[in-house]
Write an enzyme that holds these catalytic residues in place. Structure first.
Site, PDB file in Angstrom:
ATOM      1  N   LYS A   1     -55.736 -23.567 -16.255  1.00 24.69           N
ATOM      2  CA  LYS A   1     -56.499 -24.197 -17.341  1.00 24.69           C
ATOM      3  C   LYS A   1     -57.770 -24.878 -16.837  1.00 24.69           C
ATOM      4  O   LYS A   1     -58.543 -25.376 -17.638  1.00 24.69           O
ATOM      5  CB  LYS A   1     -55.620 -25.234 -18.045  1.00 24.69           C
ATOM      6  CG  LYS A   1     -54.612 -24.644 -18.984  1.00 24.69           C
ATOM      7  CD  LYS A   1     -53.992 -25.722 -19.846  1.00 24.69           C
ATOM      8  CE  LYS A   1     -53.082 -25.113 -20.883  1.00 24.69           C
ATOM      9  NZ  LYS A   1     -52.344 -26.153 -21.615  1.00 24.69           N
TER      10      LYS A   1
ATOM     11  N   HIS B   1     -49.913 -38.403 -27.382  1.00 21.28           N
ATOM     12  CA  HIS B   1     -48.839 -38.252 -26.390  1.00 21.28           C
ATOM     13  C   HIS B   1     -48.008 -39.536 -26.306  1.00 21.28           C
ATOM     14  O   HIS B   1     -46.788 -39.503 -26.212  1.00 21.28           O
ATOM     15  CB  HIS B   1     -49.411 -37.958 -24.991  1.00 21.28           C
ATOM     16  CG  HIS B   1     -50.157 -36.665 -24.873  1.00 21.28           C
ATOM     17  ND1 HIS B   1     -51.402 -36.569 -24.286  1.00 21.28           N
ATOM     18  CD2 HIS B   1     -49.833 -35.402 -25.252  1.00 21.28           C
ATOM     19  CE1 HIS B   1     -51.807 -35.311 -24.307  1.00 21.28           C
ATOM     20  NE2 HIS B   1     -50.868 -34.576 -24.897  1.00 21.28           N
TER      21      HIS B   1
ATOM     22  N   SER C   1     -55.964 -33.006 -26.399  1.00 17.23           N
ATOM     23  CA  SER C   1     -56.767 -33.373 -25.228  1.00 17.23           C
ATOM     24  C   SER C   1     -58.071 -32.587 -25.163  1.00 17.23           C
ATOM     25  O   SER C   1     -59.095 -33.125 -24.733  1.00 17.23           O
ATOM     26  CB  SER C   1     -55.968 -33.149 -23.948  1.00 17.23           C
ATOM     27  OG  SER C   1     -54.832 -33.963 -23.941  1.00 17.23           O
TER      28      SER C   1
ATOM     29  N   ARG D   1     -47.410 -31.053 -33.930  1.00 19.23           N
ATOM     30  CA  ARG D   1     -48.380 -31.715 -34.813  1.00 19.23           C
ATOM     31  C   ARG D   1     -48.565 -30.976 -36.122  1.00 19.23           C
ATOM     32  O   ARG D   1     -48.710 -31.566 -37.170  1.00 19.23           O
ATOM     33  CB  ARG D   1     -49.743 -31.823 -34.105  1.00 19.23           C
ATOM     34  CG  ARG D   1     -49.742 -32.782 -32.961  1.00 19.23           C
ATOM     35  CD  ARG D   1     -50.907 -32.547 -32.061  1.00 19.23           C
ATOM     36  NE  ARG D   1     -50.823 -31.237 -31.445  1.00 19.23           N
ATOM     37  CZ  ARG D   1     -51.378 -30.900 -30.309  1.00 19.23           C
ATOM     38  NH1 ARG D   1     -52.110 -31.778 -29.667  1.00 19.23           N
ATOM     39  NH2 ARG D   1     -51.244 -29.692 -29.812  1.00 19.23           N
TER      40      ARG D   1
HETATM   41  N1  COA Z   1     -57.902 -26.918 -19.793  1.00 17.55           N
HETATM   42  C1  COA Z   1     -57.226 -28.086 -19.906  1.00 17.55           C
HETATM   43  N2  COA Z   1     -56.418 -28.390 -20.931  1.00 17.55           N
HETATM   44  C2  COA Z   1     -56.279 -27.480 -21.901  1.00 17.55           C
HETATM   45  C3  COA Z   1     -56.931 -26.237 -21.862  1.00 17.55           C
HETATM   46  C4  COA Z   1     -57.787 -25.970 -20.763  1.00 17.55           C
HETATM   47  N3  COA Z   1     -58.449 -24.830 -20.636  1.00 17.55           N
HETATM   48  N4  COA Z   1     -56.598 -25.536 -22.968  1.00 17.55           N
HETATM   49  C5  COA Z   1     -55.758 -26.319 -23.660  1.00 17.55           C
HETATM   50  N5  COA Z   1     -55.579 -27.485 -23.045  1.00 17.55           N
HETATM   51  C6  COA Z   1     -54.775 -28.623 -23.465  1.00 17.55           C
HETATM   52  C7  COA Z   1     -54.841 -28.816 -24.949  1.00 17.55           C
HETATM   53  O1  COA Z   1     -55.846 -29.734 -25.249  1.00 17.55           O
HETATM   54  C8  COA Z   1     -53.495 -29.350 -25.278  1.00 17.55           C
HETATM   55  O2  COA Z   1     -53.505 -30.747 -25.153  1.00 17.55           O
HETATM   56  P1  COA Z   1     -52.447 -31.625 -25.946  1.00 17.55           P
HETATM   57  O3  COA Z   1     -51.401 -31.916 -24.913  1.00 17.55           O
HETATM   58  O4  COA Z   1     -53.163 -32.818 -26.394  1.00 17.55           O
HETATM   59  O5  COA Z   1     -51.930 -30.770 -27.014  1.00 17.55           O
HETATM   60  C9  COA Z   1     -52.594 -28.769 -24.238  1.00 17.55           C
HETATM   61  O6  COA Z   1     -53.412 -28.345 -23.175  1.00 17.55           O
HETATM   62  C10 COA Z   1     -51.850 -27.666 -24.871  1.00 17.55           C
HETATM   63  O7  COA Z   1     -51.329 -26.840 -23.907  1.00 17.55           O
HETATM   64  P2  COA Z   1     -49.872 -26.260 -24.038  1.00 17.55           P
HETATM   65  O8  COA Z   1     -49.791 -25.123 -23.084  1.00 17.55           O
HETATM   66  O9  COA Z   1     -49.548 -26.056 -25.471  1.00 17.55           O
HETATM   67  O10 COA Z   1     -48.910 -27.373 -23.600  1.00 17.55           O
HETATM   68  P3  COA Z   1     -48.948 -28.308 -22.392  1.00 17.55           P
HETATM   69  O11 COA Z   1     -50.080 -28.036 -21.501  1.00 17.55           O
HETATM   70  O12 COA Z   1     -48.838 -29.667 -22.950  1.00 17.55           O
HETATM   71  O13 COA Z   1     -47.566 -27.944 -21.651  1.00 17.55           O
HETATM   72  C11 COA Z   1     -46.049 -26.698 -20.264  1.00 17.55           C
HETATM   73  C12 COA Z   1     -47.177 -26.648 -21.321  1.00 17.55           C
HETATM   74  C13 COA Z   1     -46.506 -27.439 -19.036  1.00 17.55           C
HETATM   75  C14 COA Z   1     -44.856 -27.441 -20.847  1.00 17.55           C
HETATM   76  C15 COA Z   1     -45.659 -25.241 -19.977  1.00 17.55           C
HETATM   77  O14 COA Z   1     -46.809 -24.523 -19.631  1.00 17.55           O
HETATM   78  C16 COA Z   1     -44.647 -25.123 -18.848  1.00 17.55           C
HETATM   79  O15 COA Z   1     -43.484 -25.373 -19.059  1.00 17.55           O
HETATM   80  N6  COA Z   1     -45.111 -24.759 -17.644  1.00 17.55           N
HETATM   81  C17 COA Z   1     -44.259 -24.614 -16.476  1.00 17.55           C
HETATM   82  C18 COA Z   1     -43.997 -23.163 -16.138  1.00 17.55           C
HETATM   83  C19 COA Z   1     -42.853 -22.629 -16.964  1.00 17.55           C
HETATM   84  O16 COA Z   1     -41.718 -23.043 -16.865  1.00 17.55           O
HETATM   85  N7  COA Z   1     -43.179 -21.638 -17.815  1.00 17.55           N
HETATM   86  C20 COA Z   1     -42.234 -21.018 -18.707  1.00 17.55           C
HETATM   87  C21 COA Z   1     -42.274 -21.705 -20.058  1.00 17.55           C
HETATM   88  S1  COA Z   1     -41.270 -20.833 -21.228  1.00 17.55           S
END
Ligand code: COA
Length: 161
Positions: free
Chosen positions: A41, A17, A128, A90
């Site tokens: 999550k 990150h 993560s 990635r």
């Molecule tokens: N518990 C905790 N972390 C978890 C998990 C779990 N059960 N499952 C996966 N993860 C972690 C992964 O390790 C991964 O980590 P990384 O950042 O090192 O890659 C990460 O979560 C992957 O999750 P991902 O959903 O791909 O992305 P993100 O969590 O980094 O971000 C948001 C996603 C926050 C950008 C997106 O969900 C969002 O925009 N949310 C707001 C609501 C919204 O507007 N939704 C419409 C989007 S179109």
């Protein structure tokens, strides 16, 4: 002033990150790294803890703001006057989901662009979830996360025992 949002769960923030953030700060005047609540999550660290770890890890940047958000990302970006979202790519496996999110966000707000950045190759396998699992199983994650996150992981996992 070009403002970008770097959103994520950051549970916890990793060196991958930070690599993406480093690239983003060179492209934008201001980068807001913002922590999604993501209760579905069941993160290991709560939103406040994830925020605090990032604050400590990004102290050296003068043009980085750390924040938290809940709700729709496009609404948050509008409130912050951001013109771009930054996401790390990635591997090909990230692509499908990221493309879906980027196109959906653009549908919701056509003025907001998603910018994908590739981390250094040495971080392409890092996420993560893997870091949490290795730490939980007693493995050494010191090369994968900043020092503050390493200490927090050790403390948190000791408490959970
Ligand atoms: N518990 C905790 N972390 C978890 C998990 C779990 N059960 N499952 C996966 N993860 C972690 C992964 O390790 C991964 O980590 P990384 O950042 O090192 O890659 C990460 O979560 C992957 O999750 P991902 O959903 O791909 O992305 P993100 O969590 O980094 O971000 C948001 C996603 C926050 C950008 C997106 O969900 C969002 O925009 N949310 C707001 C609501 C919204 O507007 N939704 C419409 C989007 S179109």
């Amino acid at each position: 002033m070009k403002i970008a949002i770097y959103p994520g769960t950051f549970d916890p923030i990793t060196n991958g990150h930070l690599d993406i953030l480093e690239r983003a700060v060179r492209l934008f005047d201001r980068v807001i790294i913002t922590v999604a609540k993501n209760p579905s999550k069941k993160p290991l660290f709560d939103q406040e803890e994830r925020y605090t770890l990032i604050r400590a890890a990004v102290k050296r940047y003068s043009n980085v703001e750390v924040d938290t958000f809940d709700g729709l990302l496009v609404e948050y970006a509008k409130k912050k006057h951001a013109t771009a979202l930054v996401r790390g790519l990635r591997a090909i496996s990230d692509f499908e989901y990221e493309l879906q999110m980027a196109l959906m966000n653009r549908k919701l707000d056509s003025t907001l662009e998603t910018v994908f950045l590739m981390p250094n190759e040495k971080y392409t396998y890092l996420n993560s979830s893997i870091v949490r699992e290795i730490a939980r199983l007693g493995g050494d994650v010191s090369g994968f996360v900043p020092d503050v996150a390493l200490k927090a992981l050790i403390r948190k996992l000791q408490k959970k025992k």
